[in-house]
Motif scaffolding. Structure first.
Motif, PDB file in Angstrom:
ATOM      1  N   THR A  18      68.189  29.731  46.191  1.00 42.21           N
ATOM      2  CA  THR A  18      66.905  30.177  45.727  1.00 42.21           C
ATOM      3  C   THR A  18      66.688  31.246  44.784  1.00 42.21           C
ATOM      4  OG1 THR A  18      66.369  29.716  48.223  1.00 42.21           O
ATOM      5  CG2 THR A  18      64.959  31.123  47.084  1.00 42.21           C
ATOM      6  N   GLU A  19      67.489  32.049  44.644  1.00 35.90           N
ATOM      7  CA  GLU A  19      67.435  33.153  43.725  1.00 35.90           C
ATOM      8  C   GLU A  19      67.748  32.518  42.306  1.00 35.90           C
ATOM      9  OE1 GLU A  19      69.043  37.253  45.721  1.00 35.90           O
ATOM     10  OE2 GLU A  19      70.486  35.698  45.141  1.00 35.90           O
ATOM     11  N   ARG A  20      68.639  31.626  42.156  1.00 30.92           N
ATOM     12  CA  ARG A  20      68.777  30.762  40.895  1.00 30.92           C
ATOM     13  C   ARG A  20      67.592  30.078  40.366  1.00 30.92           C
ATOM     14  NH1 ARG A  20      73.841  29.305  43.335  1.00 30.92           N
ATOM     15  NH2 ARG A  20      73.094  27.304  43.375  1.00 30.92           N
ATOM     16  N   THR A  21      67.115  29.600  41.541  1.00 30.23           N
ATOM     17  CA  THR A  21      65.703  28.710  41.233  1.00 30.23           C
ATOM     18  C   THR A  21      64.611  29.594  41.013  1.00 30.23           C
ATOM     19  OG1 THR A  21      66.399  26.897  42.877  1.00 30.23           O
ATOM     20  CG2 THR A  21      64.135  26.914  42.005  1.00 30.23           C
ATOM     21  N   LEU A  22      64.548  30.585  41.280  1.00 26.28           N
ATOM     22  CA  LEU A  22      63.165  31.638  41.068  1.00 26.28           C
ATOM     23  C   LEU A  22      63.535  32.209  39.679  1.00 26.28           C
ATOM     24  CD1 LEU A  22      62.665  33.137  44.431  1.00 26.28           C
ATOM     25  CD2 LEU A  22      61.290  31.656  43.244  1.00 26.28           C
ATOM     26  N   ALA A  23      65.011  32.372  39.436  1.00 28.42           N
ATOM     27  CA  ALA A  23      65.521  33.362  38.212  1.00 28.42           C
ATOM     28  C   ALA A  23      65.356  32.307  37.061  1.00 28.42           C
ATOM     29  CB  ALA A  23      66.654  34.190  38.470  1.00 28.42           C
ATOM     30  N   LEU A  24      65.363  31.010  37.382  1.00 32.66           N
ATOM     31  CA  LEU A  24      65.716  29.976  36.357  1.00 32.66           C
ATOM     32  C   LEU A  24      67.115  30.197  35.589  1.00 32.66           C
ATOM     33  CD1 LEU A  24      61.937  29.591  34.917  1.00 32.66           C
ATOM     34  CD2 LEU A  24      62.998  28.420  36.370  1.00 32.66           C
ATOM     35  N   ARG A  25      67.896  30.289  36.317  1.00 30.15           N
ATOM     36  CA  ARG A  25      69.481  30.668  36.062  1.00 30.15           C
ATOM     37  C   ARG A  25      70.461  29.781  36.793  1.00 30.15           C
ATOM     38  NH1 ARG A  25      71.917  34.639  33.102  1.00 30.15           N
ATOM     39  NH2 ARG A  25      74.106  34.808  33.573  1.00 30.15           N
ATOM     40  N   ARG A  26      71.237  29.125  36.028  1.00 37.64           N
ATOM     41  CA  ARG A  26      72.347  28.313  36.718  1.00 37.64           C
ATOM     42  C   ARG A  26      73.478  28.935  37.179  1.00 37.64           C
ATOM     43  NH1 ARG A  26      72.437  23.138  32.787  1.00 37.64           N
ATOM     44  NH2 ARG A  26      70.428  22.616  32.982  1.00 37.64           N
ATOM     45  N   ASP A  27      73.793  30.237  36.311  1.00 33.11           N
ATOM     46  CA  ASP A  27      75.225  30.674  36.570  1.00 33.11           C
ATOM     47  C   ASP A  27      75.262  31.912  37.207  1.00 33.11           C
ATOM     48  OD1 ASP A  27      76.337  28.527  35.327  1.00 33.11           O
ATOM     49  OD2 ASP A  27      76.240  29.503  33.327  1.00 33.11           O
ATOM     50  N   SER A  28      76.348  32.565  37.940  1.00 36.48           N
ATOM     51  CA  SER A  28      76.582  33.877  38.394  1.00 36.48           C
ATOM     52  C   SER A  28      76.710  34.778  37.336  1.00 36.48           C
ATOM     53  CB  SER A  28      77.675  33.982  39.173  1.00 36.48           C
ATOM     54  OG  SER A  28      77.631  33.196  40.176  1.00 36.48           O
ATOM     55  N   ILE A  29      76.410  35.875  37.580  1.00 36.50           N
ATOM     56  CA  ILE A  29      76.334  37.069  36.586  1.00 36.50           C
ATOM     57  C   ILE A  29      77.951  37.474  36.603  1.00 36.50           C
ATOM     58  CG2 ILE A  29      75.456  39.087  35.616  1.00 36.50           C
ATOM     59  CD1 ILE A  29      72.766  38.167  36.967  1.00 36.50           C
ATOM     60  N   VAL A  30      78.517  37.843  35.628  1.00 40.36           N
ATOM     61  CA  VAL A  30      80.073  38.453  35.853  1.00 40.36           C
ATOM     62  C   VAL A  30      79.619  39.669  34.654  1.00 40.36           C
ATOM     63  CG1 VAL A  30      82.447  38.152  35.281  1.00 40.36           C
ATOM     64  CG2 VAL A  30      81.076  36.397  36.140  1.00 40.36           C
ATOM     65  N   VAL A  31      80.227  40.817  34.988  1.00 36.18           N
ATOM     66  CA  VAL A  31      80.202  41.894  34.154  1.00 36.18           C
ATOM     67  C   VAL A  31      81.848  42.527  34.419  1.00 36.18           C
ATOM     68  CG1 VAL A  31      77.802  42.237  34.010  1.00 36.18           C
ATOM     69  CG2 VAL A  31      79.325  43.510  35.852  1.00 36.18           C
ATOM     70  N   GLN A  32      82.093  43.049  33.098  1.00 38.05           N
ATOM     71  CA  GLN A  32      83.280  43.757  33.090  1.00 38.05           C
ATOM     72  C   GLN A  32      83.237  45.165  33.689  1.00 38.05           C
ATOM     73  OE1 GLN A  32      86.096  42.198  32.272  1.00 38.05           O
ATOM     74  NE2 GLN A  32      84.703  40.502  32.323  1.00 38.05           N
TER      75      GLN A  32
END
Length: 125
Positions: A18-32
């Motif tokens: 649901t969050e991916r759909t609402l955010a219009l984002r396909r991937d997870s967020i990865v930060v160092q």
């Protein structure tokens, strides 16, 4: 709600479908982890929004999900109602800030803390 995975070298933010759909984002967020400047817990995540939504979804004071662009870069936001949230300030990453509502905000902040190693003694002459 997004799930957060803390590793020794990185933080992974796995969004629900649901969050991916609402955010219009396909991937997870990865930060160092080395690029995390600060993390705070806030009771009112709405005051941290800056810029304009692009792309994403928003129902004021109910839901905000997606990318918010501002003059200095962009933030990723996934907040719901007036729930506690974590605000993660970043450097040298895709986003300047990530704001996420989380039931486990305090545990998340604790998991990011690294053990403090004693400073080596300076050699005396």
């Amino acid at each position: 709600m997004a799930s957060l995975s803390v590793h020794s070298d990185r933080l992974e933010i796995h969004l629900t479908r649901t969050e991916r759909t609402l955010a219009l984002r396909r991937d997870s967020i990865v930060v160092q982890r080395e690029n995390i400047r600060s993390v705070i817990i806030t009771e009112d995540p709405w005051i941290w929004l800056r810029g304009i939504r692009s792309p994403g979804s928003m129902i004021p004071l109910v839901l905000a999900a997606g990318t918010w662009k501002f003059h200095g870069g962009k933030d990723f936001v996934s907040i719901k109602r007036h729930r506690p949230a974590v605000v993660i300030d970043l450097v040298d990453e895709e986003f300047a800030r990530v704001i996420l509502t989380s039931q486990h905000a305090a545990d998340f902040v604790d998991s990011l803390k690294l053990p403090v190693e004693p400073m080596p003694a300076e050699p005396t002459s």
